[in-house]
Write a protein that holds these residues in place. Structure first.
Motif, PDB file in Angstrom:
ATOM      1  N   ARG A 143       0.798  -1.228   0.000  1.00 42.97           N
ATOM      2  CA  ARG A 143       0.000   0.000   0.000  1.00 42.97           C
ATOM      3  C   ARG A 143       0.830   1.278   0.000  1.00 42.97           C
ATOM      4  O   ARG A 143       0.271   2.369  -0.021  1.00 42.97           O
ATOM      5  CB  ARG A 143      -0.963  -0.002   1.187  1.00 42.97           C
ATOM      6  N   MET A 174       0.239   6.537  -0.725  1.00 43.32           N
ATOM      7  CA  MET A 174      -0.214   5.521   0.234  1.00 43.32           C
ATOM      8  C   MET A 174      -1.705   5.275   0.041  1.00 43.32           C
ATOM      9  O   MET A 174      -2.490   6.223  -0.058  1.00 43.32           O
ATOM     10  CB  MET A 174       0.051   5.993   1.657  1.00 43.32           C
ATOM     11  N   ASP A 175      -2.083   4.004  -0.008  1.00 36.56           N
ATOM     12  CA  ASP A 175      -3.494   3.662  -0.143  1.00 36.56           C
ATOM     13  C   ASP A 175      -4.190   3.814   1.204  1.00 36.56           C
ATOM     14  O   ASP A 175      -3.715   3.304   2.216  1.00 36.56           O
ATOM     15  CB  ASP A 175      -3.653   2.216  -0.616  1.00 36.56           C
ATOM     16  N   ILE A 176      -5.296   4.506   1.166  1.00 37.02           N
ATOM     17  CA  ILE A 176      -6.130   4.552   2.372  1.00 37.02           C
ATOM     18  C   ILE A 176      -6.980   3.285   2.398  1.00 37.02           C
ATOM     19  O   ILE A 176      -7.126   2.624   3.409  1.00 37.02           O
ATOM     20  CB  ILE A 176      -7.034   5.798   2.357  1.00 37.02           C
ATOM     21  N   ASN A 177      -7.517   2.979   1.245  1.00 36.14           N
ATOM     22  CA  ASN A 177      -8.248   1.717   1.051  1.00 36.14           C
ATOM     23  C   ASN A 177      -8.280   1.445  -0.452  1.00 36.14           C
ATOM     24  O   ASN A 177      -7.519   2.054  -1.206  1.00 36.14           O
ATOM     25  CB  ASN A 177      -9.652   1.770   1.670  1.00 36.14           C
ATOM     26  N   ASP A 178      -9.159   0.553  -0.896  1.00 35.69           N
ATOM     27  CA  ASP A 178      -9.232   0.231  -2.325  1.00 35.69           C
ATOM     28  C   ASP A 178      -9.617   1.424  -3.178  1.00 35.69           C
ATOM     29  O   ASP A 178      -9.330   1.467  -4.369  1.00 35.69           O
ATOM     30  CB  ASP A 178     -10.269  -0.876  -2.557  1.00 35.69           C
ATOM     31  N   MET A 179     -10.289   2.373  -2.598  1.00 34.57           N
ATOM     32  CA  MET A 179     -10.893   3.446  -3.385  1.00 34.57           C
ATOM     33  C   MET A 179     -10.135   4.773  -3.299  1.00 34.57           C
ATOM     34  O   MET A 179     -10.298   5.617  -4.170  1.00 34.57           O
ATOM     35  CB  MET A 179     -12.338   3.685  -2.923  1.00 34.57           C
ATOM     36  N   ARG A 181      -6.515   7.205  -2.130  1.00 35.66           N
ATOM     37  CA  ARG A 181      -5.085   7.223  -1.879  1.00 35.66           C
ATOM     38  C   ARG A 181      -4.655   8.632  -1.521  1.00 35.66           C
ATOM     39  O   ARG A 181      -5.258   9.594  -2.028  1.00 35.66           O
ATOM     40  CB  ARG A 181      -4.313   6.792  -3.132  1.00 35.66           C
ATOM     41  N   GLY A 229      -8.689   9.107  -6.107  1.00 34.44           N
ATOM     42  CA  GLY A 229      -9.354   7.818  -6.019  1.00 34.44           C
ATOM     43  C   GLY A 229     -10.635   7.771  -6.817  1.00 34.44           C
ATOM     44  O   GLY A 229     -10.788   8.493  -7.806  1.00 34.44           O
ATOM     45  N   GLU A 230     -11.543   6.911  -6.368  1.00 32.12           N
ATOM     46  CA  GLU A 230     -12.799   6.690  -7.090  1.00 32.12           C
ATOM     47  C   GLU A 230     -13.978   7.111  -6.209  1.00 32.12           C
ATOM     48  O   GLU A 230     -14.009   6.816  -5.020  1.00 32.12           O
ATOM     49  CB  GLU A 230     -12.962   5.206  -7.398  1.00 32.12           C
TER      50      GLU A 230
END
Lengths: 441, 173
Positions: A143, A174-179, A181, A229-230
């Motif tokens: 991540r 860094m990814d916060i979660n899948d959606m 960053r 992100g998305e």
């Protein structure tokens, strides 16, 4: 006539002799038939042989199974030891190297030569390795990642040399979660088409279009902190807070966005800026994007006035699998004034530009033929006139057409012709041809 | 009371944050993909050995060697399932592909590690591959629209679809 009876007798004797011999043979054979006791012994011996063969077969089965397992283990070991190349290498080492480059040849004639006797000859006949770029990325973990882009422009850098060595990207994400960053560091800004995707095999034309050079000063990077992100399937966003431009407020390049890039090289006294973008890519082949930027003081904070500025941009990319494509982009700056300074005095309070570019790409076979593409582009934009003592912004237009040949997806050879025009007095209007060679890996 | 409430809120946010970290990039576990594909009864895994005479075709599809000696696959009748990997821009994308009677039945993006181009995991992209077959030139027989800004990831999935179709032909020979 006497021969026939002799032969008939001879044949009769011969047949009798044969029957007699067969009788003798059968008597001999009957004398060799085993007795029941002998038969029992033979059967027992045969059973013993069968049992021995069964045992051997069973042992062979075990050996075959052992061999299969050994082959699997060996294959695993070989694959494990060959993880030094390809996908496995990248998974193992987590560091990747890539790059792109482009060599250009321009042969352009200045159509405004001698106009009014004031315009110098800006004709150009030049061969230039315009960009040589290496990028290095590293995955610290699943991540957290790093990416950098290092560029040598115009082949030679140093005192008196035409080129520059530039650090265009160096960021940590860094990814916060899948959606979502977060990203911090030195990064290209999420505006327009070319600023984020500018590898030579990804666009038509040898040189980048003028709108994404003069209005959006691509390649444009700043230091900042952002989130991306998305929002929903096909809906993407970017939001970045970063340092701003520092455009000159006097001279022939005053208020020119491109001249305000500090390139994060000891970038003193820049105001803060923020950039946001929304992109829709929910239909394959289609991208619609809109971005905006606010600059608190585009002239920098060291002077005595504040010049607030906003940039708005929108674009569409459509690439159908039939090969038909379309790109269009519009961008516009609005710059405010302050006491003692007025961008409107040189027509710089509103700088805008747009282009539309239809294209058609088609395959002509497997390597080394690859694909061809044809394009045409019409552009209109505001640019400085470059006339000494009468500096102001005027409207330019350009029509370009040409072709790309991709012998491989990541290798391109380009040709285009361009015709520029301008309504008012400007220093140069360039017409001519361009040739290019580009690659990416 | 307020202090306790704040602590609970912070703790809840931390739990959400930490749990979200571990979900990174894995959209479907390979075993879940297989369970889904074979309706809960996954057949015994088989091994497809990459014979030397296949290398040329593999190279023409991928643009490089596969880099492994054999691949796992799952087969029931004329239906095979493959879990393959290919690099998009810089990192591998893991893709689950089902081939039925020499046509793509479904493609699922199982793991996506790139920082751009995640749109390829959505059905609006992957459903384009349904019913695609392999031409004699080892290309897909239908056009696939790309995702802007994710060209390399799109190309990777197209290559893997063609490769799965090619392997399917080989194991059913």
């Amino acid at each position: 006539m006497l021969v026939l009876p002799v032969n008939r007798h001879f044949m009769q004797y011969k047949n009798m002799l044969l029957i007699f011999c067969l009788f003798l043979f059968s008597l001999d054979a009957m004398s060799q038939v085993p007795t029941p006791e002998e038969m029992w012994q033979i059967i027992q011996e045969q059973q013993k042989t069968i049992n021995e063969l069964k045992t051997k077969l069973s042992e062979t089965d075990v050996k075959v199974q052992q061999n299969i397992e050994a082959v699997e283990i060996t294959a695993d070991a070989i694959e494990s030891s060959t993880m030094q190349s390809g996908i496995n290498d990248r998974l193992t080492n987590q560091t990747m190297v890539g790059g792109y480059g482009e060599l250009h040849y321009n042969n352009l004639t200045d159509d405004r030569l001698n106009e009014g006797g004031m315009s110098p000859d800006d004709s150009l006949e030049r061969t230039d390795f315009h960009r040589y770029v290496l990028f290095i990325g590293h995955e610290f973990s699943d991540r957290i990642r790093f990416f950098s882009e290092f560029e040598l422009e115009h082949s030679l850098a140093g005192d008196g040399a035409p080129g520059e060595i530039e650090l265009e990207q160096a960021w940590i994400e860094m990814d916060i979660n899948d959606m979502h960053r977060v990203k911090a560091g030195l990064d290209i800004l999420p505006i327009g088409i070319m600023n984020t995707t500018h590898e030579p095999n990804t666009f038509f034309g040898v040189e980048r279009n003028k709108i994404e050079s003069e209005i959006i000063p691509a390649t444009w990077w700043e230091a900042g902190l952002g989130i991306n992100g998305e929002l929903a399937p096909g809906w993407n966003y970017d939001l970045v807070i970063h340092n701003g431009l520092k455009v000159p407020t006097s001279g022939g390049s005053s208020f020119r966005p491109r001249s305000g890039r500090t390139k994060v090289a000891e970038a003193d006294d820049t105001g803060f800026a923020t950039t946001g973008r929304i992109r829709y890519t929910g239909i394959p082949g289609l991208e619609i994007g809109i971005s905006g930027q606010y600059q608190s003081d585009i002239s920098g904070t060291a002077d005595s006035f504040d010049v607030q500025a906003t940039l708005l941009e929108s674009h569409i990319i459509w690439q159908h699998n039939s090969g038909v494509g379309l790109r269009a982009l519009y961008a516009r700056w609005d710059m405010g004034g302050d006491i003692g300074i007025n961008p409107a005095s040189i027509n710089a309070d509103n700088l805008s530009g747009w282009y539309i570019e239809p294209s058609y790409r088609f395959s002509i076979g497997s390597e080394p033929w690859g694909e061809f593409g044809l394009f045409a582009r019409y552009s209109m934009w505001d640019e400085r006139n470059q006339i000494s003592g009468a500096h102001r912004y005027e409207q330019f237009e350009q029509f370009s057409t040409g072709l790309n040949w991709w012998p491989h997806n990541n290798v391109v050879i380009k040709f285009d012709a361009q015709w520029q025009g301008a309504n008012a007095n400007v220093d140069r209007v360039l017409d001519g041809i361009n040739l290019g060679l580009g690659y990416q890996f | 009371m307020i202090k306790t409430k704040n602590i609970l809120i912070v703790a809840a946010l931390l739990i959400v944050f930490v749990s979200s970290i571990f979900a990174k990039g894995i959209y479907q576990e390979p075993k879940d993909f297989l369970l889904e594909v074979f309706a809960g009864e996954v057949p015994q895994v088989k091994k497809f050995w990459i014979q030397k005479d296949l290398q040329k075709d593999i190279n023409s599809i991928l643009g490089h060697d596969l880099g492994v000696l054999r691949l796992s696959y799952w087969q029931r009748d004329n239906r095979t399932a493959w879990i393959l990997e290919e690099i998009g821009k810089s990192l591998p994308i893991t893709v689950g592909i089902v081939v039925n009677d020499n046509k793509i039945e479904r493609i699922n993006i199982l793991v996506f590690r790139e920082s751009r181009g995640w749109e390829i995991r959505y059905p609006f992209f992957t459903e384009q591959f349904n019913s695609a077959a392999l031409t004699a030139e080892k290309n897909l027989d239908k056009g696939i629209d790309g995702i802007s800004g994710a060209t390399l990831s799109v190309n990777a999935v197209k290559k893997l679809a063609a490769l799965a179709l090619f392997f399917h032909q080989q194991v059913l020979k």
